[in-house]
Design an enzyme around this catalytic site. Structure first.
Site, short mmCIF file in Angstrom:
data_model
loop_
_atom_site.label_atom_id
_atom_site.label_comp_id
_atom_site.label_asym_id
_atom_site.label_seq_id
_atom_site.Cartn_x
_atom_site.Cartn_y
_atom_site.Cartn_z
CG ASN A 45 -2.01 -1.03 1.16
OD1 ASN A 45 -2.24 -1.65 0.11
ND2 ASN A 45 -2.69 -1.25 2.26
NE ARG A 375 -7.90 -2.16 -9.91
CZ ARG A 375 -6.94 -1.33 -10.31
NH1 ARG A 375 -6.02 -1.76 -11.14
NH2 ARG A 375 -6.91 -0.07 -9.89
NE ARG A 405 -3.03 5.46 -10.23
CZ ARG A 405 -3.87 6.17 -9.47
NH1 ARG A 405 -4.37 5.64 -8.37
NH2 ARG A 405 -4.23 7.38 -9.83
CG HIS A 435 -14.60 2.20 -11.08
ND1 HIS A 435 -15.31 2.23 -9.89
CD2 HIS A 435 -13.46 1.52 -10.82
CE1 HIS A 435 -14.61 1.60 -8.96
NE2 HIS A 435 -13.50 1.16 -9.49
CE1 TYR A 472 -9.09 -7.10 -2.58
CE2 TYR A 472 -10.14 -5.83 -4.30
CZ TYR A 472 -9.00 -6.26 -3.66
OH TYR A 472 -7.78 -5.83 -4.10
CG HIS A 596 -14.06 -3.47 -3.01
ND1 HIS A 596 -14.74 -3.69 -4.19
CD2 HIS A 596 -13.01 -2.68 -3.34
CE1 HIS A 596 -14.13 -3.08 -5.18
NE2 HIS A 596 -13.08 -2.45 -4.69
#
Length: 687
Positions: A45, A375, A405, A435, A472, A596
């Site tokens: 992180n 992703r 990213r 997204h 998650y 999440h």
């Protein structure tokens, strides 16, 4: 410019979240190897924090040194505070590793052998390994006018070697650099018979420090010290100038490894003159240097829990459940035809989502599939199903977000593979990352004696990524609701085509209606509170930063609305300030799984509006991304979301942290009854 209402600093908030992650490593109730993993997660992180946030802060200071941060601090003051807190966090991290976790691992037969304590037999084994497995791959670089200091790659492990003597050409040797290729293992397992421990390991740095002289024959090695440079990893793509986003991105990716330096990590015993040289070569100041005990990259220790077969030192394995509505149905389409299906990951399996797509790929009645990808990983059965569908003649359209990213290269590769089998691949809208998590399947069915097209949709709060679906917490909704399906069709139409904004029936969509609907819903609660009615807002998300939403929440608190926020990461809102936010609480849940899901609850005079979304309440999500929020209308599913997504978090007194009015967090302490949101849901759903 001063702010009209108090906000907390974003960068300090991110570091605060990582402090909460690191606290997991200090918790004796967390299994030992998982405590090591949390230390590694903190390092990972922090790497991203420096690559993105600190890099951005440094750029802002260079470009506009007199500017202020959104919370009203000068850039330089904010930077100084962030550096000071980051240094403290790193020191705490390494202290915890060396004084608590490593000694505890040694007691369990898991040991890291330091080169200065090797026995003769261990030394011989290590020498052989270095000569056979490492030396052929390493390239020494001697520093002289013909060999200037190399621009080492981002986050690579490097060694600076002080030398004495003359080389074969008669040149005076002073210093050399050795970069460890990423292909080399950072941790090597020593044979058990040699180690004396059940699991003995040697770090790559130990091999290098002991045998680096083999790379500089007939020279005296005075010192060998490891270092690591973190660089600005933001990609620059001029979206107004490009004609092909994928080609432009492919040209930009290699530069990521060579951006401006933002951080230098060195071992604590590195001589000061060496540190000064490294800082000068990197263009960094003393504040940007982080001196650590031992390895400069703890992320690579993440593999240790996987190498050590000790179930007693890890979280208890679990098997995610399958809802009866799916288990008892012949096909996924039959199950959805019977009613909406809510999946709560990781407690309920992600497999039904894969099966829905796999069945669609093989079903002769399916004519079209549309899918968003943000992703998904390098090895994805979901992408395999999309390619199978295209090969089977389905009309397959995939919106691949190339600018996700650190997943850019993976997504470029998937886009190429999809195009190769005939799928339509689009990259969304330039300037607005896609997204949203959407899957749309169009199927020909018999209805009333004639064939008609029927839509099926999956919407989620998390990525279409089977691996992270076990790590998650996320919700997913499968539905054939006509209005929702039509809305999803319209969103895909916007993403793939060109045209005006289309009115949606049920979905809130950024950058168009999501922000206004959130503000409108908050204002409805304000009006109800002022009218003497019950008013309540509960929202769960990863981050809360958008100023106008925060201002509306402050106004809601002043009107008497009870506001409970569950924000895992950074939150710029100050709770509990008298006269401003005394009716607002902010909690953060940090546990085994990464919280999440995004959930918005508005009491709405008893109607209880519940929305799930992929969007945090941040500027980027609300104005610069394509996101959707979707309603949960069916009463039983709505009660589930409230109970499993919100109530358990509000009642958690073991893994919950509560924000104080000064922005700091305190861990909630269990009373007579311990309540842990994640453990409770594991017990409810999993075997």
């Amino acid at each position: 410019m001063s702010v009209r209402y108090p906000l907390l600093n974003r960068e300090l908030g991110i570091l605060g979240f990582n402090e909460r992650v690191l606290a997991q490593a200090a918790d004796p109730q967390v299994p030992l190897l998982e405590r090591l993993r949390f230390i590694c997660i903190t390092s990972s992180n922090l790497d991203e924090f420096f690559e993105v946030r600190m890099a951005g802060l440094q750029e802002q200071i260079r470009d506009n040194p007199g500017a202020m941060t959104p919370d009203g601090m000068s850039l330089q003051h904010a930077y100084d505070l962030v550096v000071e807190r980051a240094q403290r966090l790193v020191h705490r991290q390494y202290t915890m590793l060396h004084e608590t976790v490593l000694p505890a691992l040694e007691q369990e037969g898991i040991y890291f052998h330091n080169s200065d304590s090797w026995s003769d037999a261990q030394l011989e084994w290590a020498r052989r390994y270095f000569l056979d497995e490492l030396l052929p791959v390493l390239t020494p670089i001697g520093l002289d006018p013909a060999h200037p200091f190399p621009r080492v790659l981002n986050k690579s492990l490097n060694f600076v070697v002080e030398l004495e003597g003359r080389d074969a050409f008669g040149r005076q040797a002073v210093m050399g650099i050795v970069q460890a290729p990423r292909a080399l293992p950072r941790v090597v397992q020593m044979p058990q018979a040699l180690s004396g421990f059940e699991h003995g390991f040697v770090l790559l740095s130990s091999f290098m420090q002991r045998f680096v002289g083999e790379l500089f024959p007939q020279l005296v090695v005075k010192s060998c010290n490891q270092f690591r440079i973190t660089r600005n990893s933001e990609l620059f793509v001029d979206e107004d100038e490009i004609t092909n986003l994928r080609v432009a991105l492919q040209g930009e990716l290699p530069a990521r490894h060579l951006g401006n330096a933002v951080r230098l990590e060195v071992s604590a015993d590195t001589p000061q003159h060496i540190v000064r040289r490294l800082l000068e070569e990197s263009g960094l100041g003393e504040k940007d240097c982080y001196r650590v005990i031992g390895s400069v990259n703890l992320v690579r220790l993440m593999q240790i829990p996987d190498l050590v077969d000790r179930p007693d030192l890890k979280f208890t394995p679990f098997t995610a459940s399958i809802p009866p509505a799916i288990a008892n149905a012949t096909t996924m389409f039959d199950a959805i035809d019977e009613g909406d299906i809510l999946l709560h990951h990781p407690y309920e399996s992600f497999q039904p989502v894969l099966e829905l797509l796999q069945q669609a790929a093989r079903d002769p009645s399916v004519v079209a599939i549309k899918q968003t990808i943000y992703r998904t990983g390098t090895d994805s059965p979901l992408m395999d199903a999309l390619m199978e569908a295209a090969r089977n003649g389905k009309e397959v359209t995939v919106v691949v977000e190339l600018l996700a990213r650190f997943d850019e290269e993976t997504n470029i590769n998937w886009a190429s593979q999809l195009e190769a089998v005939g799928a339509h691949v689009v990259y969304g809208v330039v300037g607005h990352k896609c997204h949203a998590k959407m899957m749309l399947i169009v199927r020909r069915v018999m209805q009333g004696g004639k064939a008609t097209l029927r839509r099926y949709v999956h919407l989620g709060t998390g990525n279409y990524h089977p691996r992270t679906a076990r790590l998650y917490t996320d919700f997913g909704l499968m539905t054939a609701d006509q209005k929702i399906c039509e809305d999803v069709h319209h969103v895909f139409q916007q993403l793939t085509g060109i045209g005006g904004e289309l009115a949606l029936h049920e979905l809130w969509q950024s950058p168009f209606t999501l922000h206004p609907r959130i503000i409108e819903s908050i204002r409805t609660e304000i009006d109800n509170a002022r009218a003497g009615k019950r008013a309540r807002i509960v929202a769960k998300m990863n981050a809360l930063l958008e100023p106008s939403v925060i201002a509306a929440l402050y106004e809601a608190s002043q009107a008497g609305v009870k506001v409970d926020l569950i924000v895992r990461g950074v939150c710029a809102l100050k709770p509990g300030v008298p006269g401003l936010s005394e009716n607002i609480t902010v909690r953060s849940i940090v546990g085994r799984f990464l919280e999440h899901h995004r959930i918005y609850y508005f009491h709405a005079d008893g109607a209880e509006h519940v929305y799930l979304s992929s969007a945090d309440w941040m500027d980027r999500n609300l104005f610069r991304r394509v996101e959707v929020a979707f309603p949960i209308r069916e009463r039983k599913l709505k009660r589930r979301v409230i109970a499993e997504g919100l109530s358990v978090c509000l009642g958690d007194n073991q893994s919950a942290w509560q924000m104080q009015s000064d922005g700091h967090y305190r861990r909630r302490r269990a009373g007579k009854t311990v309540r842990n949101a994640q453990l409770g849901l594991l017990a409810k759903f999993c075997s």
